[in-house]
Write a protein that holds these residues in place. Structure first.
Motif, PDB file in Angstrom:
ATOM      1  N   ASP A  12       0.834  -1.209   0.000  1.00 58.54           N
ATOM      2  CA  ASP A  12       0.000   0.000   0.000  1.00 58.54           C
ATOM      3  C   ASP A  12       0.864   1.252   0.000  1.00 58.54           C
ATOM      4  O   ASP A  12       0.601   2.205  -0.744  1.00 58.54           O
ATOM      5  CB  ASP A  12      -0.921   0.021   1.223  1.00 58.54           C
ATOM      6  CG  ASP A  12      -2.141  -0.878   1.071  1.00 58.54           C
ATOM      7  OD1 ASP A  12      -2.476  -1.222  -0.077  1.00 58.54           O
ATOM      8  OD2 ASP A  12      -2.747  -1.229   2.096  1.00 58.54           O
ATOM      9  N   CYS A  13       1.894   1.257   0.819  1.00 60.02           N
ATOM     10  CA  CYS A  13       2.772   2.430   0.913  1.00 60.02           C
ATOM     11  C   CYS A  13       3.547   2.648  -0.377  1.00 60.02           C
ATOM     12  O   CYS A  13       3.578   3.752  -0.930  1.00 60.02           O
ATOM     13  CB  CYS A  13       3.747   2.268   2.079  1.00 60.02           C
ATOM     14  SG  CYS A  13       2.975   2.257   3.704  1.00 60.02           S
ATOM     15  N   ALA A  50       8.323  10.134  -5.231  1.00 63.40           N
ATOM     16  CA  ALA A  50       7.630   8.887  -4.886  1.00 63.40           C
ATOM     17  C   ALA A  50       8.387   8.126  -3.803  1.00 63.40           C
ATOM     18  O   ALA A  50       7.781   7.553  -2.890  1.00 63.40           O
ATOM     19  CB  ALA A  50       7.465   8.018  -6.125  1.00 63.40           C
ATOM     20  N   GLY A  51       9.727   8.110  -3.909  1.00 67.17           N
ATOM     21  CA  GLY A  51      10.525   7.455  -2.886  1.00 67.17           C
ATOM     22  C   GLY A  51      10.347   8.095  -1.526  1.00 67.17           C
ATOM     23  O   GLY A  51      10.158   7.407  -0.515  1.00 67.17           O
ATOM     24  N   LEU A  94       8.389   6.389   1.907  1.00 70.31           N
ATOM     25  CA  LEU A  94       8.999   6.311   3.239  1.00 70.31           C
ATOM     26  C   LEU A  94       8.166   7.053   4.278  1.00 70.31           C
ATOM     27  O   LEU A  94       8.073   6.624   5.429  1.00 70.31           O
ATOM     28  CB  LEU A  94      10.421   6.868   3.180  1.00 70.31           C
ATOM     29  CG  LEU A  94      11.391   6.057   2.306  1.00 70.31           C
ATOM     30  CD1 LEU A  94      12.758   6.739   2.256  1.00 70.31           C
ATOM     31  CD2 LEU A  94      11.524   4.627   2.800  1.00 70.31           C
ATOM     32  N   THR A  95       7.556   8.166   3.878  1.00 65.40           N
ATOM     33  CA  THR A  95       6.672   8.896   4.788  1.00 65.40           C
ATOM     34  C   THR A  95       5.451   8.053   5.143  1.00 65.40           C
ATOM     35  O   THR A  95       5.018   8.001   6.300  1.00 65.40           O
ATOM     36  CB  THR A  95       6.220  10.219   4.135  1.00 65.40           C
ATOM     37  OG1 THR A  95       7.368  11.023   3.875  1.00 65.40           O
ATOM     38  CG2 THR A  95       5.273  10.978   5.056  1.00 65.40           C
ATOM     39  N   ARG A  96       4.905   7.378   4.137  1.00 62.58           N
ATOM     40  CA  ARG A  96       3.759   6.502   4.385  1.00 62.58           C
ATOM     41  C   ARG A  96       4.139   5.352   5.317  1.00 62.58           C
ATOM     42  O   ARG A  96       3.347   4.954   6.181  1.00 62.58           O
ATOM     43  CB  ARG A  96       3.231   5.941   3.065  1.00 62.58           C
ATOM     44  CG  ARG A  96       2.584   6.981   2.154  1.00 62.58           C
ATOM     45  CD  ARG A  96       2.298   6.397   0.772  1.00 62.58           C
ATOM     46  NE  ARG A  96       1.884   7.392  -0.187  1.00 62.58           N
ATOM     47  CZ  ARG A  96       0.665   7.496  -0.713  1.00 62.58           C
ATOM     48  NH1 ARG A  96      -0.271   6.646  -0.344  1.00 62.58           N
ATOM     49  NH2 ARG A  96       0.383   8.430  -1.601  1.00 62.58           N
ATOM     50  N   ALA A 128      12.502   7.085   8.509  1.00 63.69           N
ATOM     51  CA  ALA A 128      11.707   7.114   7.287  1.00 63.69           C
ATOM     52  C   ALA A 128      11.633   5.746   6.626  1.00 63.69           C
ATOM     53  O   ALA A 128      11.174   5.624   5.518  1.00 63.69           O
ATOM     54  CB  ALA A 128      12.289   8.141   6.318  1.00 63.69           C
ATOM     55  N   GLY A 129      12.075   4.746   7.269  1.00 63.96           N
ATOM     56  CA  GLY A 129      12.018   3.391   6.667  1.00 63.96           C
ATOM     57  C   GLY A 129      13.372   2.730   6.749  1.00 63.96           C
ATOM     58  O   GLY A 129      14.288   3.052   6.027  1.00 63.96           O
ATOM     59  N   LYS A 130      13.553   1.843   7.698  1.00 59.84           N
ATOM     60  CA  LYS A 130      14.866   1.266   7.959  1.00 59.84           C
ATOM     61  C   LYS A 130      15.337   0.398   6.806  1.00 59.84           C
ATOM     62  O   LYS A 130      14.582  -0.350   6.222  1.00 59.84           O
ATOM     63  CB  LYS A 130      14.800   0.421   9.234  1.00 59.84           C
ATOM     64  CG  LYS A 130      16.149  -0.124   9.691  1.00 59.84           C
ATOM     65  CD  LYS A 130      16.024  -0.824  11.004  1.00 59.84           C
ATOM     66  CE  LYS A 130      17.362  -1.353  11.465  1.00 59.84           C
ATOM     67  NZ  LYS A 130      17.290  -2.013  12.778  1.00 59.84           N
ATOM     68  N   ALA A 131      16.606   0.545   6.455  1.00 59.28           N
ATOM     69  CA  ALA A 131      17.183  -0.290   5.402  1.00 59.28           C
ATOM     70  C   ALA A 131      17.619  -1.623   5.966  1.00 59.28           C
ATOM     71  O   ALA A 131      17.820  -2.540   5.215  1.00 59.28           O
ATOM     72  CB  ALA A 131      18.380   0.414   4.777  1.00 59.28           C
TER      73      ALA A 131
END
Length: 412
Positions: free
Chosen positions: A253-254, A297-298, A302-304, A409-412
């Motif tokens: 979804d994100c 978009a990237g 990450l915000t989502r 913002a989204g862990k790698a």
């Protein structure tokens, strides 16, 4: 049938052209008015294969002269008894109710509503296809209820005395031609919807246009996106299938919604990875615009994810993390596979490189990386991580990421 022959001929033409159902209903209703039938309301409905909906409903009124489209889900269809549901459940081919006697008790609340609006007569028809709704797709069907697939329609009038016998005879003459025209248009629309959902809008359109031969394709230029869910293997081992699937869908979804929101096209899911593109050049965005859109978009994805992770934490569920890579270059866009099984996708060195570039998210400890081919077109200051060799790639690529981006913002 002589008086309906011109309308039947017109309906046949609409079927051959694959005219959309709403347009068929509008044209038919106008022709019935011209033929002298005092028509105030007409409806067409049918079940559909769609990722989000289960039925389509079109309503034309004399006051608007337009067919209003309404998508409905199973619970809507089954919730309230109606003439349409009764016909689909029993296979009944027609129903007629006179609405001009206020003392008559009507069997459906919907008919009471029509009567309150001044309608005097109601005629409905159902033309079955000879098939039935699959109970594995409709698990909430009550025991014993069978949903016949087909086209359901109705006509209503506010004229005193209602429809005459000539009107009813014409409705009966038209029910099969209407249903054939609607079925053709609906099948074409469902094909486009399903191909768009499974292949992406542009790829689905190419397949419908006949680009289906193996090796058939073209060279395009695009920003390519590859993202991958982190920790999915461990998550699959320690959670139930339902929890894992829910987590995977939240991630999609994100990522997918962010790509689409910024004019990109998702090409395929590779396990829990996502391959997407933002074409540029002839007939598309300028290269700089495509890079900006892909980068936005990237950031958006990450915000989502950050927002979703707040909900995950509140519910005591595992956090969702991913890595995203953006690269740009030439792509082969077309059919590949065996003679028996084809895939419409992108391929080439740019695709191979972006997949390996995404693996650097883990090495560099950042959730979003860009090649120099994308970074050169961005206005935002970026941090260079130097030149990196990619597995199986002969040349090194300079790698960038946004300044200060971190696991929040989204862990790698």
């Amino acid at each position: 049938m002589g008086r309906t022959a011109p309308i039947i001929s017109w309906l046949h033409q609409q079927g051959l052209r694959g005219t959309a159902s709403g347009k068929v209903l509008e044209g038919l209703s106008e022709q019935l008015l011209t033929a002298g039938i005092d028509l105030d309301r007409s409806v067409l409905a049918y079940l559909v294969f769609h990722p989000q909906f289960d039925g389509m409903h079109f309503t034309w009124t004399r006051s608007t002269r337009r067919a209003q489209r309404q998508a409905v889900i199973r619970t809507d269809i089954l919730r309230v008894p109606s003439p349409f549901l009764k016909m689909q459940a029993t296979g009944t081919r027609e129903m007629r109710y006179r609405l001009d006697d206020p003392d008559v008790v009507l069997p459906f609340p919907f008919l009471d509503r029509l009567r309150s609006l001044g309608y005097k007569d109601y005629f409905a028809f159902f033309e079955p296809f000879g098939t039935y709704a699959d109970r594995t797709v409709w698990p909430d069907l009550p025991d014993g209820l069978i949903m016949h697939e087909g086209v359901t329609g109705s006509y209503g009038t506010t004229r005193e005395g209602g429809f005459n016998q000539s009107d009813i005879a014409r409705f009966r003459d038209l029910s099969v031609p209407i249903s054939v025209a609607v079925k053709v248009g609906a099948i074409l629309e469902m094909a486009e919807t399903l191909l768009s959902a499974y292949l992406g809008p542009a790829s689905g359109r190419n397949v419908l246009l006949g680009h289906v031969r193996r090796g058939q394709g073209q060279i395009i230029r695009a920003v390519v996106w590859h993202s991958d869910l982190r920790g999915s293997t461990a998550l699959a081992e320690i959670t139930t299938f339902e929890t894992y699937l829910s987590t995977l869908n939240s991630y999609y979804d994100c990522v997918v919604d962010a790509v689409i929101a910024h004019s990109g096209e998702v090409l395929k899911f590779i396990g829990d990875g996502v391959l997407a593109m933002f074409p540029f050049g002839t007939g598309a965005l300028a290269e700089g615009e495509a890079c900006e859109q892909a980068f936005a978009a990237g950031r958006d994805a990450l915000t989502r994810l950050t927002s979703i992770n707040a909900e995950q934490a509140a519910a005591g569920r595992a956090q969702i993390h991913c890595g995203i890579a953006l690269h740009a270059g030439n792509l082969m866009y077309g059919n590949v596979g065996s003679a028996q099984r084809l895939d419409f996708t992108v391929m080439g060195s740019t695709v191979n490189e972006v997949v390996r570039l995404e693996a650097l998210c883990k090495t560099l400890d950042v959730p979003l990386v860009l090649s120099e081919a994308v970074a050169a077109h961005l206005k935002e200051p970026l941090e260079s991580w130097g030149w990196h060799a990619l597995a199986g790639v002969s040349r090194k690529l300079e790698v960038f990421s946004p300044l200060g981006i971190g696991f929040g913002a989204g862990k790698a």
